[in-house]
Design a protein around this motif. Structure first.
Motif, PDB file in Angstrom:
ATOM      1  N   PHE A  95       0.846  -1.442  -0.096  1.00  0.00           N
ATOM      2  CA  PHE A  95       0.010   0.118  -0.126  1.00  0.00           C
ATOM      3  C   PHE A  95       0.919   1.145  -0.045  1.00  0.00           C
ATOM      4  O   PHE A  95       0.341   2.249   0.513  1.00  0.00           O
ATOM      5  N   ASP A  96       2.084   1.151  -0.602  1.00  0.00           N
ATOM      6  CA  ASP A  96       2.700   2.453  -0.738  1.00  0.00           C
ATOM      7  C   ASP A  96       2.140   3.206  -1.885  1.00  0.00           C
ATOM      8  O   ASP A  96       2.603   4.457  -1.878  1.00  0.00           O
ATOM      9  N   SER A  97       1.464   3.092  -2.626  1.00  0.00           N
ATOM     10  CA  SER A  97       0.816   3.757  -3.650  1.00  0.00           C
ATOM     11  C   SER A  97      -0.544   4.068  -3.405  1.00  0.00           C
ATOM     12  O   SER A  97      -1.279   4.816  -4.304  1.00  0.00           O
ATOM     13  N   ALA A  98      -1.054   3.530  -2.431  1.00  0.00           N
ATOM     14  CA  ALA A  98      -2.484   3.916  -1.779  1.00  0.00           C
ATOM     15  C   ALA A  98      -2.758   5.112  -1.082  1.00  0.00           C
ATOM     16  O   ALA A  98      -1.969   5.674  -0.604  1.00  0.00           O
ATOM     17  N   LYS A  99      -3.806   5.853  -1.469  1.00  0.00           N
ATOM     18  CA  LYS A  99      -4.168   7.174  -0.932  1.00  0.00           C
ATOM     19  C   LYS A  99      -4.858   6.955   0.561  1.00  0.00           C
ATOM     20  O   LYS A  99      -4.555   7.925   1.378  1.00  0.00           O
ATOM     21  N   GLU A 100      -5.342   5.686   0.750  1.00  0.00           N
ATOM     22  CA  GLU A 100      -5.953   5.352   2.143  1.00  0.00           C
ATOM     23  C   GLU A 100      -5.854   4.006   2.404  1.00  0.00           C
ATOM     24  O   GLU A 100      -5.827   3.108   1.287  1.00  0.00           O
ATOM     25  N   PRO A 101      -5.867   3.524   3.565  1.00  0.00           N
ATOM     26  CA  PRO A 101      -5.748   2.233   3.835  1.00  0.00           C
ATOM     27  C   PRO A 101      -7.250   1.312   3.148  1.00  0.00           C
ATOM     28  O   PRO A 101      -8.028   1.854   3.143  1.00  0.00           O
ATOM     29  N   PRO A 102      -6.812   0.083   2.888  1.00  0.00           N
ATOM     30  CA  PRO A 102      -8.139  -0.737   2.303  1.00  0.00           C
ATOM     31  C   PRO A 102      -9.141  -0.711   3.306  1.00  0.00           C
ATOM     32  O   PRO A 102      -9.078  -0.792   4.549  1.00  0.00           O
ATOM     33  N   PRO A 103     -10.380  -1.104   2.917  1.00  0.00           N
ATOM     34  CA  PRO A 103     -11.432  -1.144   3.719  1.00  0.00           C
ATOM     35  C   PRO A 103     -11.292  -2.432   4.896  1.00  0.00           C
ATOM     36  O   PRO A 103     -10.847  -3.410   4.154  1.00  0.00           O
ATOM     37  N   GLU A 104     -11.956  -2.501   5.883  1.00  0.00           N
ATOM     38  CA  GLU A 104     -11.691  -3.739   6.744  1.00  0.00           C
ATOM     39  C   GLU A 104     -13.029  -4.797   6.385  1.00  0.00           C
ATOM     40  O   GLU A 104     -12.895  -5.993   6.923  1.00  0.00           O
ATOM     41  N   THR A 105     -13.509  -4.270   5.493  1.00  0.00           N
ATOM     42  CA  THR A 105     -14.848  -5.345   5.154  1.00  0.00           C
ATOM     43  C   THR A 105     -14.352  -6.391   3.959  1.00  0.00           C
ATOM     44  O   THR A 105     -15.246  -7.203   3.611  1.00  0.00           O
ATOM     45  N   VAL A 106     -13.237  -6.090   3.417  1.00  0.00           N
ATOM     46  CA  VAL A 106     -12.456  -7.086   2.486  1.00  0.00           C
ATOM     47  C   VAL A 106     -11.357  -7.808   3.071  1.00  0.00           C
ATOM     48  O   VAL A 106     -10.620  -7.154   3.521  1.00  0.00           O
ATOM     49  N   LYS A 107     -11.287  -9.001   2.928  1.00  0.00           N
ATOM     50  CA  LYS A 107      -9.992  -9.774   3.127  1.00  0.00           C
ATOM     51  C   LYS A 107      -8.772  -9.037   2.801  1.00  0.00           C
ATOM     52  O   LYS A 107      -8.605  -8.804   1.611  1.00  0.00           O
ATOM     53  N   CYS A 108      -7.891  -8.781   3.660  1.00  0.00           N
ATOM     54  CA  CYS A 108      -6.615  -8.046   3.093  1.00  0.00           C
ATOM     55  C   CYS A 108      -5.233  -8.813   3.666  1.00  0.00           C
ATOM     56  O   CYS A 108      -5.030  -9.200   4.772  1.00  0.00           O
ATOM     57  N   LEU A 109      -4.454  -8.801   2.801  1.00  0.00           N
ATOM     58  CA  LEU A 109      -2.975  -9.477   3.327  1.00  0.00           C
ATOM     59  C   LEU A 109      -1.890  -8.174   3.114  1.00  0.00           C
ATOM     60  O   LEU A 109      -1.732  -7.928   2.022  1.00  0.00           O
ATOM     61  N   THR A 110      -1.303  -7.788   4.171  1.00  0.00           N
ATOM     62  CA  THR A 110      -0.603  -6.661   4.186  1.00  0.00           C
ATOM     63  C   THR A 110       0.942  -7.137   4.009  1.00  0.00           C
ATOM     64  O   THR A 110       1.333  -7.821   4.653  1.00  0.00           O
ATOM     65  N   LEU A 111       1.666  -6.698   2.927  1.00  0.00           N
ATOM     66  CA  LEU A 111       2.872  -7.290   2.689  1.00  0.00           C
ATOM     67  C   LEU A 111       3.944  -6.045   2.985  1.00  0.00           C
ATOM     68  O   LEU A 111       3.858  -5.125   3.124  1.00  0.00           O
ATOM     69  N   PRO A 112       5.234  -6.686   3.222  1.00  0.00           N
ATOM     70  CA  PRO A 112       6.289  -5.792   3.494  1.00  0.00           C
ATOM     71  C   PRO A 112       6.716  -4.998   2.536  1.00  0.00           C
ATOM     72  O   PRO A 112       6.641  -5.209   1.360  1.00  0.00           O
TER      73      PRO A 112
END
Length: 213
Positions: free
Chosen positions: A56-73
């Protein structure tokens, strides 16, 4: 994942013409994985991803909590798009559509996404990269049949090797077992579909085929 979803749609961070692309490729028929800021494209288009991956280095805001998300280093040796493909393979999917993977502010990411196409091909999968009227195919000792594409521009480039042997039918400038070489002549740029169907056949080697409508 529903039983009907036999293909994986990966949405990257590069801008796309979402109205046109999602009309041609209905997300309801795909297992949808968003790579990094690709989730912003999906949500703006009213698409609920099945999975979001990225640093998420190019994202303007964090992903929504309603969707399964895998955060990578942030520091890793593969791209978010490649990781998304690996997750698709892990679910048994072998057909991949890469959207939001062309253009954008980072040309090196476009090149990296071509490497993703190669990975898919070399691991028994089938991949297409698409955006607006552009589709990119990676062919190895096989053919691409084009129907309903009169007037489309077709370019062929040797890839993952110094040359490839090709034949064209239904194109303005036909070839019969001609060798295309990297940095040589003839160049396979800007041919045109003049018959339906048209065909590009790769007899030997690997080639990127770019089709623009």
């Amino acid at each position: 994942m529903g039983a009907e979803k036999q293909a994986c749609m990966i949405i990257g961070a590069a801008p796309i013409d979402s109205r046109r692309v999602f009309k041609e490729f209905d997300p309801r028929h795909y297992y949808v994985i968003c790579a990094d800021a690709g989730y912003e494209t999906a949500l703006k288009a009213g698409i609920q991803p099945d999975l979001i991956v990225g640093d998420f280095d190019s994202a303007k805001e964090p992903p929504p909590e309603t969707v399964k998300c895998l955060t990578l280093p942030v520091e890793k040796d593969i791209t978010d798009t490649m990781y998304a493909v690996l997750k698709g393979f892990s679910r048994g999917l072998r057909s991949f559509l890469l959207l939001g993977c062309l253009g954008g502010s980072r040309f090196d990411h476009t090149l990296a996404n071509l490497e993703v196409l190669q990975y898919i091909r070399e691991h028994g999968g089938h991949g297409i990269m698409a955006d607006k009227g552009t589709k990119i195919f990676l062919l190895h000792d096989e053919k691409l049949k084009m129907t309903g594409m009169m007037g489309a521009a077709v370019s062929v480039f040797p890839y993952n090797g110094s040359s490839c042997t090709v034949s064209y039918s239904g194109l303005k400038y036909p070839l019969n077992r001609e060798q295309l070489t990297c940095g040589g002549f003839p160049m396979g740029v800007s041919n045109q579909v003049i018959d339906d169907p048209a065909e590009v056949r790769i007899h030997n080697g690997t080639a990127l085929v770019v089709v623009d409508q």
